[in-house]
Design an enzyme around this catalytic site. Structure first.
Site, PDB file in Angstrom:
ATOM      1  N   HIS A   1      13.424  -2.946 -17.041  1.00  0.00           N
ATOM      2  CA  HIS A   1      13.355  -2.268 -18.336  1.00  0.00           C
ATOM      3  C   HIS A   1      14.388  -3.391 -19.321  1.00  0.00           C
ATOM      4  O   HIS A   1      13.918  -3.123 -20.500  1.00  0.00           O
ATOM      5  CB  HIS A   1      13.818  -0.993 -18.540  1.00  0.00           C
ATOM      6  CG  HIS A   1      12.566   0.012 -18.444  1.00  0.00           C
ATOM      7  ND1 HIS A   1      11.656  -0.056 -19.169  1.00  0.00           N
ATOM      8  CD2 HIS A   1      12.463   0.920 -17.484  1.00  0.00           C
ATOM      9  CE1 HIS A   1      10.731   1.071 -18.642  1.00  0.00           C
ATOM     10  NE2 HIS A   1      11.303   1.750 -17.664  1.00  0.00           N
TER      11      HIS A   1
ATOM     12  N   GLY B   1      14.777  10.246 -12.419  1.00  0.00           N
ATOM     13  CA  GLY B   1      15.115   9.275 -11.401  1.00  0.00           C
ATOM     14  C   GLY B   1      16.246   8.175 -11.764  1.00  0.00           C
ATOM     15  O   GLY B   1      17.218   8.105 -11.343  1.00  0.00           O
ATOM     16  N   GLY B   2      15.597   7.788 -12.818  1.00  0.00           N
ATOM     17  CA  GLY B   2      16.495   6.694 -13.532  1.00  0.00           C
ATOM     18  C   GLY B   2      16.101   6.543 -14.997  1.00  0.00           C
ATOM     19  O   GLY B   2      15.106   6.913 -15.345  1.00  0.00           O
ATOM     20  N   MET B   3      17.248   5.963 -15.849  1.00  0.00           N
ATOM     21  CA  MET B   3      17.118   5.862 -17.213  1.00  0.00           C
ATOM     22  C   MET B   3      17.679   4.706 -17.369  1.00  0.00           C
ATOM     23  O   MET B   3      18.813   4.352 -17.237  1.00  0.00           O
ATOM     24  CB  MET B   3      17.560   7.031 -17.974  1.00  0.00           C
ATOM     25  CG  MET B   3      17.505   6.768 -19.272  1.00  0.00           C
ATOM     26  SD  MET B   3      15.881   6.907 -20.108  1.00  0.00           S
ATOM     27  CE  MET B   3      15.885   5.648 -21.397  1.00  0.00           C
TER      28      MET B   3
ATOM     29  N   ASP C   1       6.523  13.639 -24.417  1.00  0.00           N
ATOM     30  CA  ASP C   1       6.613  13.793 -23.056  1.00  0.00           C
ATOM     31  C   ASP C   1       5.086  13.980 -22.502  1.00  0.00           C
ATOM     32  O   ASP C   1       5.096  13.530 -21.198  1.00  0.00           O
ATOM     33  CB  ASP C   1       7.430  15.220 -23.149  1.00  0.00           C
ATOM     34  CG  ASP C   1       8.623  15.069 -22.222  1.00  0.00           C
ATOM     35  OD1 ASP C   1       9.443  14.083 -22.389  1.00  0.00           O
ATOM     36  OD2 ASP C   1       9.026  16.062 -21.579  1.00  0.00           O
TER      37      ASP C   1
ATOM     38  N   GLU D   1      14.556   0.023 -13.390  1.00  0.00           N
ATOM     39  CA  GLU D   1      15.376   0.379 -14.404  1.00  0.00           C
ATOM     40  C   GLU D   1      15.818  -1.043 -14.780  1.00  0.00           C
ATOM     41  O   GLU D   1      16.019  -1.455 -16.046  1.00  0.00           O
ATOM     42  CB  GLU D   1      16.364   1.341 -14.283  1.00  0.00           C
ATOM     43  CG  GLU D   1      16.070   2.551 -13.622  1.00  0.00           C
ATOM     44  CD  GLU D   1      15.000   3.254 -14.496  1.00  0.00           C
ATOM     45  OE1 GLU D   1      14.909   3.142 -15.913  1.00  0.00           O
ATOM     46  OE2 GLU D   1      14.314   4.114 -13.935  1.00  0.00           O
TER      47      GLU D   1
ATOM     48  N   TYR E   1       2.429   4.238 -16.435  1.00  0.00           N
ATOM     49  CA  TYR E   1       3.173   3.537 -15.049  1.00  0.00           C
ATOM     50  C   TYR E   1       2.158   2.655 -14.308  1.00  0.00           C
ATOM     51  O   TYR E   1       2.296   1.625 -14.336  1.00  0.00           O
ATOM     52  CB  TYR E   1       3.875   4.557 -14.342  1.00  0.00           C
ATOM     53  CG  TYR E   1       4.971   5.134 -15.007  1.00  0.00           C
ATOM     54  CD1 TYR E   1       4.790   6.353 -15.845  1.00  0.00           C
ATOM     55  CD2 TYR E   1       6.423   4.702 -14.747  1.00  0.00           C
ATOM     56  CE1 TYR E   1       6.160   6.792 -16.403  1.00  0.00           C
ATOM     57  CE2 TYR E   1       7.469   5.271 -15.319  1.00  0.00           C
ATOM     58  CZ  TYR E   1       7.480   6.331 -16.221  1.00  0.00           C
ATOM     59  OH  TYR E   1       8.453   6.839 -16.751  1.00  0.00           O
TER      60      TYR E   1
ATOM     61  N   LYS F   1      10.736  15.473 -11.620  1.00  0.00           N
ATOM     62  CA  LYS F   1       9.633  14.845 -10.669  1.00  0.00           C
ATOM     63  C   LYS F   1       9.443  15.426  -9.478  1.00  0.00           C
ATOM     64  O   LYS F   1       8.472  15.864  -8.846  1.00  0.00           O
ATOM     65  CB  LYS F   1      10.070  13.378 -10.495  1.00  0.00           C
ATOM     66  CG  LYS F   1       9.031  12.684  -9.429  1.00  0.00           C
ATOM     67  CD  LYS F   1       9.256  11.550  -9.077  1.00  0.00           C
ATOM     68  CE  LYS F   1       9.132  11.037  -7.582  1.00  0.00           C
ATOM     69  NZ  LYS F   1       9.256   9.870  -7.141  1.00  0.00           N
TER      70      LYS F   1
END
Ligand code: BES
Ligand code: ZN
Length: 654
Positions: free
Chosen positions: A342, A311-313, A416, A339, A424, A607
């Site tokens: 973070h 989804g995002g990094m 992973d 994100e 989360y 996902k």
């Protein structure tokens, strides 16, 4: 070599193992430290053994990475040099780097003298140790190492896209994904989250393409670099864990959102992307109001082609994001809040090892939700919490109990595998439990201090417990008992002080779901029109009591009525479409096969992709034939992160 930190104090362990406390006050590669007040070198770092790296930073460590790489799109290779600034304890005569699937051509010192090096046998998860012999280092000395190398076309961090895999369809594209331990497949360095490195880069690309990185852009227009090529230069002064070094190359355009925010994406997507994210500038402001200044300068988004596997990094200064969050109505912007958060939790205070991954993600989900509350109100934030709580319940039911502890032991496993909703959502609900018990003001005071005290430092679960006991609990025995912190981090499941969140906005949704799914009522067309995306997700997440994967609960007539009444197969919102296709495929609902195939060949976000293939695989030969057929078409489009996961379910198509 695997050892577990458990609850023993870090100090005691470092002493027991003979590790040194590395003094890093004069860390190399801080290029004019002091010119940027936002960058503060930690006085010292406590080295914690990271079982996912070969590095021995207590002996010699990398402080700065300088890349000079050329992107060859015909061969799908990045090649050139990585010049490392290294330092170490007096007498150190070796440094160990992490590499995986790299072609190392030569290693030399700063004066061009060849150094002796060797590669260890390759571990399928960790890759190889690159051991380099050095004339002994003296204390406080910084030295350069130059590594001449090339990546391989199947480097796991990199995806080389053909023009047909982009929105524009004319130019190729390249992007990287470093987290958790993939940076070593494109950069030979010490690839451990506790070993922070500043970086600089010169990237040579074909002249009609643009390069962007998770760093300050020194040459926004590029500069000439030989026939048909341009070079882009970058610098990140803030030292970061190597998983945050990131690159994108393609036909990339920019639009400004606010004073220090903007979006990068392909030109044909630019207007839609710009229109989706007007809230980003205010998210940065609200985040700062909560937990202190944003220390990275700009905050931009890079919206990638659809094969981006996450989804995002949270790449520093430049979040990478999937285009599947561009919903047209800003309904999926919580991902940007995540994100952005973070930038404190993860990028400033960083999990020391992947066993402490919850410190990155649990804190970030908590912070994300506080940003959402500040920008969109309590009601919206509570809806997101309830959806997260339901995801957590599902994860708790699916995982073996030992994988439901916050503090993990991933020795011998791919990091992973720690990427579950436990890190989360259990992580976030732990922090919400503390907030509820001590009160928001006190909790916020502690959390802001935690980010300040620990900025640019690796953090372990034990160090977190020590910090919160020192600065929040302060010996209050009743409070200590009420919080149940050891149970939260070291025990499976949820402690008894966990509380389910409640959202009244979901009451009518749940009533409608019961009426449709339990009593066979008609689809709630007019209600649905008035619901937001989170309410629609809640509706589609309904399952019968005790539901097992693969079990049906709807008739074909009901599926048809839902699909047509609510327009589900044509949903433009990726979360809604995904939730529907999961239901439809569980029921082998034929009319949704074509939309499923279109969805799975249209984007590569793991996902969405992995659960859909798992669902199909659970549906006997009907689903397996379908899965094999779709995967044969889709696999070449996916990033290795996604295809490696799906390979384990469907197998590699021949
Ligand atoms: N840092 C993660 C993505 C990640 C984690 C990549 C571990 C590789 C290994 C990122 O911040 C993240 O959590 N992304 C989520 C979205 C978020 C809103 C929960 C995702 O990609 O789904
Ligand atoms: Zn995250």
């Amino acid at each position: 070599m695997a050892f577990k930190l458990a609850s023993v104090s870090t100090l005691a362990l470092t002493a027991a193992l003979g590790m040194t406390m590395a003094a890093c006050t004069s860390m190399p590669g801080w290029g004019g430290a002091g010119t940027n007040p936002a960058v503060q070198a930690p006085a010292q770092v406590q080295w914690v053994r990271d079982v996912h790296s070969h590095a021995r930073p207590e002996i010699a460590r990398v402080g700065h990475v300088d890349l000079d790489l050329t992107a060859d799109f015909d061969r799908k290779v990045l090649s050139g040099t990585a010049t490392l600034d290294i330092s170490g304890r007096a007498g150190a005569d070796q440094i160990i780097l992490d590499v995986r699937n790299l072609d190392i051509e030569s290693v030399s010192d700063g004066a061009g003298r060849a150094l002796t090096w060797r590669l260890s046998a390759s571990d399928p998860i960790l890759g190889q140790a690159l051991e380099i012999e050095l004339p002994p280092l003296s204390a406080g000395e910084t030295r350069k190492l130059v590594i001449n190398y090339a990546t391989r076309p199947d480097a796991a961090a990199l995806q080389w896209l053909n023009p047909s895999q982009t929105a524009g369809g004319e130019q190729p594209y390249l992007f990287s994904q470093g987290q958790a331990i993939l940076t070593r497949t494109w950069i030979p360095t010490q690839d451990s989250p506790g070993i922070r490195q500043s970086y600089s880069a010169r990237i040579v690309v074909p002249e009609d393409l643009k390069a962007v990185m998770s760093a300050e852009m020194l040459t926004p227009e590029g500069e000439p670099a030989g026939p048909g090529q341009r070079a882009y230069r970058f610098r990140l002064r803030n030292p970061v864990p190597p998983y945050l070094i990131a690159i994108g190359v393609g036909d990339i355009a920019f639009a400004s959102l606010g004073e220090r925010t903007g979006v990068y994406t392909e030109p044909s997507m630019l207007e839609a992307v710009r229109a989706e994210f007007p809230a980003v500038e205010s998210m940065v402001e609200e985040a700062e109001a909560l937990y202190g200044p944003y220390l990275w300068g700009r905050y931009d988004l890079l919206v990638l082609p659809p094969s981006f596997p996450f989804g995002g990094m949270e790449n520093p200064r430049l979040t990478f994001a999937t285009p599947t969050i561009v919903a047209g109505d800003q309904s999926l912007v919580a991902l940007v809040a995540h994100e952005l958060a973070h930038s404190w939790s993860g990028n400033l205070v960083t999990n020391a090892t992947w066993d402490d991954f919850w410190l990155n993600e649990g804190f970030t989900v908590y912070f994300e939700n506080r940003i959402m509350e500040a920008v969109y109100g309590r009601d919206r934030a509570m809806q997101e919490q309830v959806l997260g709580w339901e995801d957590l319940q599902g994860e708790l039911a699916d995982l073996p109990p030992e994988d439901t502890r916050l503090k993990l032991d991933l020795a011998g496993r791919d990091p992973d595998e720690g990427m579950t909703n436990i890190a989360y959502e259990k992580g976030a609900f732990f922090l919400r439990t503390i907030e509820r018990i001590v009160g928001r003001d006190r909790f916020d005071g502690w959390l802001k201090g935690y980010f300040e005290r620990n900025a640019y430092r690796p953090m372990t679960t034990a160090m977190f417990l020590e910090d919160i006991r020192t600065y929040l609990i302060r010996g209050d025995a009743a409070l200590e008992e009420a919080l149940m912190m050891d149970a939260w981090v070291y025990q499976p499941g949820l402690p008894s002080n966990a509380m389910a969140p409640v959202s009244q906005a979901f009451d009518p949704v749940d009533a409608a779901a019961r009426s449709v799914f339990l009593e066979g009522g008609a689809p709630p067309q007019s209600l649905w029109q008035g619901w937001n995306t989170q309410q629609r997700q809640r509706f589609l997440a309904w399952r019968p009591e005790g539901h097992q994967a693969g079990q049906d609960w709807l008739s074909d007539a009901q599926l048809k009525a839902l699909d047509e009444g609510l327009g589900l197969s044509a949903a433009g919102n990726s979360e809604v479409l995904f939730a529907w296709l999961q239901i439809a495929m569980t029921h082998r609902y034929e009319p949704a096969v074509a939309p499923t195939e279109a969805f799975l060949t249209g984007m590569g976000r793991r996902k969405f992709v992995l659960p859909l293939f798992q669902t199909l695989w659970g549906e006997g030969e009907w689903g397996r034939d379908l899965a094999r057929r779709i995967y044969a078409e889709a696999r070449p489009l996916y990033h290795p992160v996604t295809s490696n996961s799906v390979d384990a379910v469907v197998g590699v198509p021949n």
